[in-house]
Design an enzyme around this catalytic site. Structure first.
Site, mmCIF file in Angstrom:
data_model
loop_
_atom_site.group_PDB
_atom_site.id
_atom_site.type_symbol
_atom_site.label_atom_id
_atom_site.label_comp_id
_atom_site.label_asym_id
_atom_site.label_seq_id
_atom_site.Cartn_x
_atom_site.Cartn_y
_atom_site.Cartn_z
ATOM 1 N N ASP A 284 -4.744 4.315 34.243
ATOM 2 C CA ASP A 284 -6.097 4.525 33.736
ATOM 3 C C ASP A 284 -6.858 5.579 34.554
ATOM 4 O O ASP A 284 -6.746 5.597 35.785
ATOM 5 C CB ASP A 284 -6.868 3.188 33.817
ATOM 6 C CG ASP A 284 -8.254 3.319 33.224
ATOM 7 O OD1 ASP A 284 -8.343 3.579 32.022
ATOM 8 O OD2 ASP A 284 -9.244 3.174 33.974
ATOM 9 N N GLU A 326 -3.699 8.350 31.116
ATOM 10 C CA GLU A 326 -4.931 8.205 30.334
ATOM 11 C C GLU A 326 -5.915 9.205 30.898
ATOM 12 O O GLU A 326 -6.575 8.956 31.919
ATOM 13 C CB GLU A 326 -5.471 6.773 30.433
ATOM 14 C CG GLU A 326 -6.530 6.461 29.391
ATOM 15 C CD GLU A 326 -7.927 6.772 29.883
ATOM 16 O OE1 GLU A 326 -8.119 6.812 31.095
ATOM 17 O OE2 GLU A 326 -8.819 6.952 29.058
HETATM 18 C C1 OTU Z 1 -10.964 4.445 30.672
HETATM 19 O O1 OTU Z 1 -11.923 5.167 29.918
HETATM 20 C C2 OTU Z 1 -10.717 3.130 29.926
HETATM 21 O O2 OTU Z 1 -9.989 3.408 28.741
HETATM 22 C C3 OTU Z 1 -12.083 2.559 29.619
HETATM 23 O O3 OTU Z 1 -11.986 1.414 28.783
HETATM 24 C C4 OTU Z 1 -12.749 2.211 30.943
HETATM 25 O O4 OTU Z 1 -14.097 1.844 30.698
HETATM 26 C C5 OTU Z 1 -12.761 3.432 31.900
HETATM 27 O O5 OTU Z 1 -11.557 4.189 31.930
HETATM 28 C C6 OTU Z 1 -12.948 2.944 33.322
HETATM 29 O O6 OTU Z 1 -11.808 2.234 33.716
HETATM 30 O O7 OTU Z 1 -11.708 8.690 30.061
HETATM 31 O O8 OTU Z 1 -10.098 8.342 31.882
HETATM 32 O O9 OTU Z 1 -15.788 7.252 27.662
HETATM 33 O O10 OTU Z 1 -13.476 6.108 27.146
HETATM 34 O O11 OTU Z 1 -14.181 6.558 30.629
HETATM 35 C C7 OTU Z 1 -11.196 7.430 31.836
HETATM 36 C C8 OTU Z 1 -15.574 6.022 28.286
HETATM 37 C C9 OTU Z 1 -11.612 7.532 30.484
HETATM 38 C C10 OTU Z 1 -14.085 5.807 28.371
HETATM 39 C C11 OTU Z 1 -13.510 6.758 29.384
HETATM 40 C C12 OTU Z 1 -12.027 6.467 29.602
#
Ligand code: OTU
Length: 653
Positions: A284, A326
């Site tokens: 993530d 991600e």
């Molecule tokens: C990612 O989020 C996760 O998919 C989100 O669910 C979490 O809130 C976030 O990290 C923190 O852990 O681009 O690379 O626009 O779509 O922050 C981090 C908000 C991310 C999320 C975005 C995304």
């Protein structure tokens, strides 16, 4: 590659390993370690070589890798060896994923395990279970604020249930994807608690400052991810009387990877979850792993070095496990997460194709594919042994991250066009049937993203409310069109749970204090299994969507041209409503599939002999793989009905 300096260090390390490691037969481990050690050494030295304790950190790193290898289940080690042989195994067209919350799709892991036949019924063979680790009851960010990386949140299940689920999935040849939130921890994690208690070792795990001097310098160039609910990138912690970097929510403390101990802790966690049976680990927020004053603190070169080091280490212990990057970032940056200046992927084998997702939503709002075509043209080719994760919706918001230059090339003004898209999908624009909500609206920049379920964003909610059956059918066609693009584009298609039965927004989150500030929960449904049962009722909305998907997935799996070997050629058609590309079978040149999608609400024609870059397609006896029928044609003009698609082969060949 054999290199003296690193190899002599390796010999020293092997002599210093704990006796309980040295006495084991670690043949495969040592072979892989030897093969990767120069890369592991170079990357580690690049990141941490200036430290006096570099050598002792390297010993700890190898001990983590060895210890996790020793505990790795023999069945998983066998899978590693098979996947080393068939190292392109994940590029096959056979894979189709679904992302879901265990306590949204079912009640918990047990409930999820009791419904595995549902995946097989639809044709899903990769399940991404969204975060299941221990997290605070309230401030959890949907599980992305982890307070214990080694145990499952009691509301979801137990570690044993994860292991049992992984075994049950493996028996059915269904891949398990699990999240590891590598960029930050909850402020209730043990490391954060010990940092609060004043332990310097753990304060060094984070970015902690006595005053605002350095935070203010960072803030000059760092964007805000959650401007409404967590403005800025730093939070004052009363207990420490210090500032902590918190790029995401104020309760998510960013980890400091310039500290090798953080890297080693997180590698141990990744390998731990690999050993619980995860075939794929979703890393993530990888774009944020390295922080530098004067930058956006995203996509820094060191972030890529960290990921390459994670990959090289994981390959030694668990070579059969893949990484998903991600990184919801600019198109040109996304491809780098396969491995910057690499020939074959050496960072993450899989990356979210957020650009393709956003571009398809642009085509939905504008009913034309000018920006979609332009954006895909600008998307860099992926590396060998790497693949996209193609998706229409996920548990997050829709960010309009396409490139401004592409927007201008498509004939729009970047700021005005993004404004239009947000207004369209939030139902503000004219007679838009979309029912999304703005997310992360930033009044300083005018930026906003979009929350909402796929069905509600395409207009199905409005069509059902109005009882307009023709509009309902059009929305169903549009839903299937979007999925058809994801299922044929090249890469692993990732469906989102509930979309297969046309699940609408669920705004009950506003009544839950832990969710009310975050409207992403409107598209994180609790599946209504009575509604899901309607998929068996001929003529229902659920049946038309579910069966359409079921058929597409089955056709995809039997179409080798849909495997992902950079075997896609975008075709300029001159018709601004069509998205057309050729897929070719890398192992059988004459085996091509022409994919054509019509994003307009009226029929569109395509003159086959005009195809500008001519694909390798003869047009004698066309057949649509999806319907099994011949497409509508007038001489060599193909007619594509509104919101419909073709996967065309030439039966004459
Ligand atoms: C990612 O989020 C996760 O998919 C989100 O669910 C979490 O809130 C976030 O990290 C923190 O852990 O681009 O690379 O626009 O779509 O922050 C981090 C908000 C991310 C999320 C975005 C995304």
């Amino acid at each position: 590659m054999y290199e003296q300096v690193s190899h002599s260090l390796l010999n020293k390390i092997l002599d210093k390993l704990k006796p309980e490691i040295r006495k084991r037969d670690l043949r495969h481990f040592y072979t892989r370690l030897g093969a990767n050690f120069y890369a592991i050494y170079s990357l580690s030295h690049n990141l941490y070589g200036q430290r006096d304790d570099f050598e002792s950190q390297m010993v700890k790193l190898v001990e983590v890798m060895a210890a996790q290898y020793i505990t790795r289940d023999s069945a998983l080690k066998e899978l590693d060896r098979v996947r080393e042989q068939e190292h392109n195994w994940f590029l096959s067209q056979e894979w189709v994923g679904m992302a879901l919350y265990a306590n949204g799709f079912a009640d918990n892991l047990q409930g999820l395990k009791s419904r595995l036949s549902y995946f097989q019924e639809l044709g899903i063979n990769m399940v991404h279970v969204l975060p299941i680790l221990e997290c605070p009851k309230e401030a959890s960010d949907g599980g992305y604020a982890v307070s214990n990386f080694h145990d499952v949140d009691e509301r979801i299940g137990t570690l044993e249930e994860v292991q049992s689920l992984a075994k049950a999935l493996r028996k059915r040849n269904i891949l398990l994807t699990l999240d590891v939130v590598v960029n930050h921890t909850s402020d209730e994690h043990e490391w954060a608690s010990r940092a609060r208690a004043g332990e310097q070792k753990y304060q060094d795990y984070y970015y902690i400052f006595d005053n605002r001097d350095i935070p203010n310098m960072f803030e000059e160039t760092m964007p805000e991810i959650f401007p409404e609910s967590a403005p800025g990138n730093f939070t004052f912690d009363d207990a420490m009387d210090k500032w902590v970097m918190t790029v995401f929510n104020s309760y998510q403390w960013d980890l400091n990877y310039s500290n090798p101990e953080v890297f080693i802790e997180m590698l141990d966690i990744i390998l731990f979850w690999a050993n619980q049976g995860a075939d794929i680990v979703r890393l993530d927020a990888v774009a944020f792993l390295w922080k530098k004053i004067g930058t956006t603190c995203q996509n820094e070169r060191e972030a890529h070095l960290i990921l390459q080091l994670m990959k090289d280490c994981c390959q030694v212990t668990a070579p059969g496990v893949l990484f998903i990057a991600e990184a919801i970032v600019a198109p040109v940056e996304i491809a780098k997460y396969f491995g910057e200046d690499a020939i074959i992927a050496k960072e993450c084998e899989i990356a979210y194709n957020a650009t393709f997702m956003a571009l398809m939503w642009d085509a939905v709002a504008t009913k034309n594919t000018k920006l979609l075509n332009q954006g895909i043209l600008s998307l860099p080719d992926k590396l060998d042994r790497a693949t996209w994760l193609n998706y229409v919706r996920c548990h997050d918001d829709i960010g309009l991250g396409f490139d401004d230059a592409d927007i201008v090339q498509a004939g729009y003004h970047p700021y005005a066009h993004r404004r239009f898209l947000v207004d369209y999908f939030t139902g503000v624009f004219d007679d838009s049937p979309a029912r999304g909500q703005p997310f992360g609206r930033n009044d300083k920049t005018g930026d906003a993203r979009i929350s909402g379920s796929l069905a509600s964003l395409v207009g199905l909610e409005v069509a059902l409310e109005s009882g307009d059956n023709e509009h309902v059918q059009q929305c169903i066609d549009l839903i299937l069109l979007l999925h058809s693009m994801v299922l044929s584009f090249g890469g692993i298609p990732l469906l989102y749970y509930g979309d297969e039965i046309g699940t609408l927004n669920d705004c009950s989150f506003v009544d839950d204090s832990s969710k009310a500030h975050d409207n992403r929960w409107m598209h994180r449904p609790k599946i209504d299994w009575k509604k899901a049962g309607l998929r068996k009722q001929r003529g229902s909305v659920e049946q038309r969507i579910f069966e359409g998907l079921q058929k597409m997935i089955a056709v995809r799996k039997s179409t080798p041209a849909f495997a992902d070997y950079n075997n896609r050629e975008l075709i300029e058609t001159g018709n601004p409503h069509l998205f057309v590309f050729m897929r070719s079978n890398p192992f059988l040149p004459s085996d091509n599939v022409l994919v054509a999608g019509n994003f307009d609400d009226s029929p569109q024609s395509l003159t086959l002999s005009d195809l500008s870059n001519r694909g390798h397609f003869e047009y004698s006896q066309l057949q649509d793989l999806y319907s099994g029928e011949s497409p509508t044609q007038f001489k060599d003009q193909l007619v594509i009905p509104p919101y419909r698609f073709y996967w065309l082969i030439d039966r004459g060949l």
